[in-house]
Scaffold this motif. Structure first.
Motif, PDB file in Angstrom:
ATOM      1  N   GLU A  45     -67.891 -30.266   2.557  1.00  0.00           N
ATOM      2  CA  GLU A  45     -68.512 -29.720   1.251  1.00  0.00           C
ATOM      3  C   GLU A  45     -67.686 -29.756   0.218  1.00  0.00           C
ATOM      4  OE1 GLU A  45     -70.235 -26.726  -1.889  1.00  0.00           O
ATOM      5  OE2 GLU A  45     -68.530 -26.138  -0.473  1.00  0.00           O
ATOM      6  N   ASP A  47     -66.655 -29.337  -3.819  1.00  0.00           N
ATOM      7  CA  ASP A  47     -66.819 -28.588  -5.138  1.00  0.00           C
ATOM      8  C   ASP A  47     -65.933 -29.467  -6.149  1.00  0.00           C
ATOM      9  OD1 ASP A  47     -68.523 -26.687  -4.449  1.00  0.00           O
ATOM     10  OD2 ASP A  47     -67.023 -25.193  -3.951  1.00  0.00           O
ATOM     11  N   GLU A 127     -70.506 -31.055  -4.655  1.00  0.00           N
ATOM     12  CA  GLU A 127     -71.116 -30.543  -6.127  1.00  0.00           C
ATOM     13  C   GLU A 127     -70.689 -30.609  -7.356  1.00  0.00           C
ATOM     14  OE1 GLU A 127     -71.345 -26.007  -5.389  1.00  0.00           O
ATOM     15  OE2 GLU A 127     -72.039 -25.922  -7.160  1.00  0.00           O
ATOM     16  N   LYS A 129     -69.794 -29.194 -10.200  1.00  0.00           N
ATOM     17  CA  LYS A 129     -69.437 -27.766 -10.861  1.00  0.00           C
ATOM     18  C   LYS A 129     -69.412 -27.713 -12.293  1.00  0.00           C
ATOM     19  CE  LYS A 129     -68.931 -24.715  -7.447  1.00  0.00           C
ATOM     20  NZ  LYS A 129     -70.058 -23.761  -7.401  1.00  0.00           N
TER      21      LYS A 129
HETATM   22 CA    CA Z   1     -70.452 -25.481  -3.453  1.00  0.00          CA
END
Ligand code: CA
Ligand code: G3P
Length: 263
Positions: A45, A47, A127, A129
């Motif tokens: 993952e 960000d 992601e 952000k």
């Molecule tokens: Ca996240």
């Protein structure tokens, strides 16, 4: 029978290393991502924030304060300034039980460095952000995905911002998207909300705290994946699997691996 079915269920659960194996090492460092892989995480993952000079970096917060020895907003800093920061020592101070000298002086990675290190056939769960303060970040993300020839079958892009996901979808409809959700109390979702999300996304990522079996079953039976965040204890992992989630984000991919193995 039921037992065999339950076993099959376990096998497919996506193990997402949340910010890497961030329970064990400083989040969003190449070391943390590497540990996530070694601990059987299926997805890394990442960000994203964006520097003043338009570079996408791996960081959770808009400010560098919590996860480095610097201060200030990423949007006000050049990449060279971010690169000068120590992104590891804070972890040793915050989590002495997991501290390791090798974390001292680790750098904040750019998305390019992540792609360079982990390669085009790895599985990334990225992601966008604060997309409202970084206009163009979706386009830059897509440019790097294409530049590094990242395998789009293994790529997931997630955001709390439906607008950001819709921009991604417009730019490249082949990119798989997950709508993040945040509930403050008992989670509910209407058929209309599900239908709207399905127009651009293949799944939802709600906070796990207020989920219940009925919610999870409704989402799954309507053809959406569901990957709750951030689940760090084994009993809760097992419960969510029993309720029918198709994956989850965890700071401890090693623990989710054990649960999936029935240990
Ligand atoms: Ca996240
Ligand atoms: O992306 C899933 C989860 O990480 C969302 O919350 O704040 O940890 O990015 P956050």
């Amino acid at each position: 029978g039921g037992a065999a079915m339950a076993k099959e269920k376990h096998k497919d659960i996506l193990n997402v290393s949340h910010r890497g194996a961030s329970g064990h090492a400083p989040e969003h460092t190449l070391v943390s991502y590497d540990m996530g892989e070694k601990m059987h995480g299926d997805y890394i993952e990442v960000d994203l924030q964006m520097t003043k000079d338009g570079q996408l970096i791996a960081m959770h917060d808009e400010k560098v304060d919590r996860t480095t020895d610097g201060t200030g907003y990423v949007k006000d800093m050049a990449l060279s300034e971010v690169k000068a920061l120590d992104a590891g020592s804070w972890f040793n101070e915050a989590y002495p039980a997991y501290a390791n000298e090798k974390y001292e002086g680790l750098q904040v990675p750019t998305l390019e460095e992540v792609f360079q290190k982990f390669g085009k056939n790895n599985s990334y769960y990225i992601e966008t952000k604060s997309p409202n303060i970084y206009p163009g970040m979706e386009k830059e993300l897509l440019r790097l995905v294409n530049k590094y020839d990242i395998n789009k079958d293994k790529l997931l892009v997630q955001s709390f911002s439906a607008e950001s996901l819709k921009i991604m979808h417009e730019l490249d409809p082949s990119i798989k998207l997950v709508q993040l959700l945040s509930y403050r109390s008992n989670a509910t979702i209407t058929n209309e909300e599900i239908a709207e999300i399905k127009e651009y996304a293949m799944g939802v990522g709600p906070n796990h705290t207020y989920l219940n079996e009925e919610y999870i079953q409704k989402v799954v039976n309507n053809g959406l994946e569901i990957h709750p965040y951030t689940v760090n204890d084994k009993e809760r992992m097992q419960q969510l699997i029993d309720w029918g989630v198709t994956g989850m984000f965890t700071n401890f991919p090693d623990l989710l691996h054990e649960v999936k193995k029935g240990k």
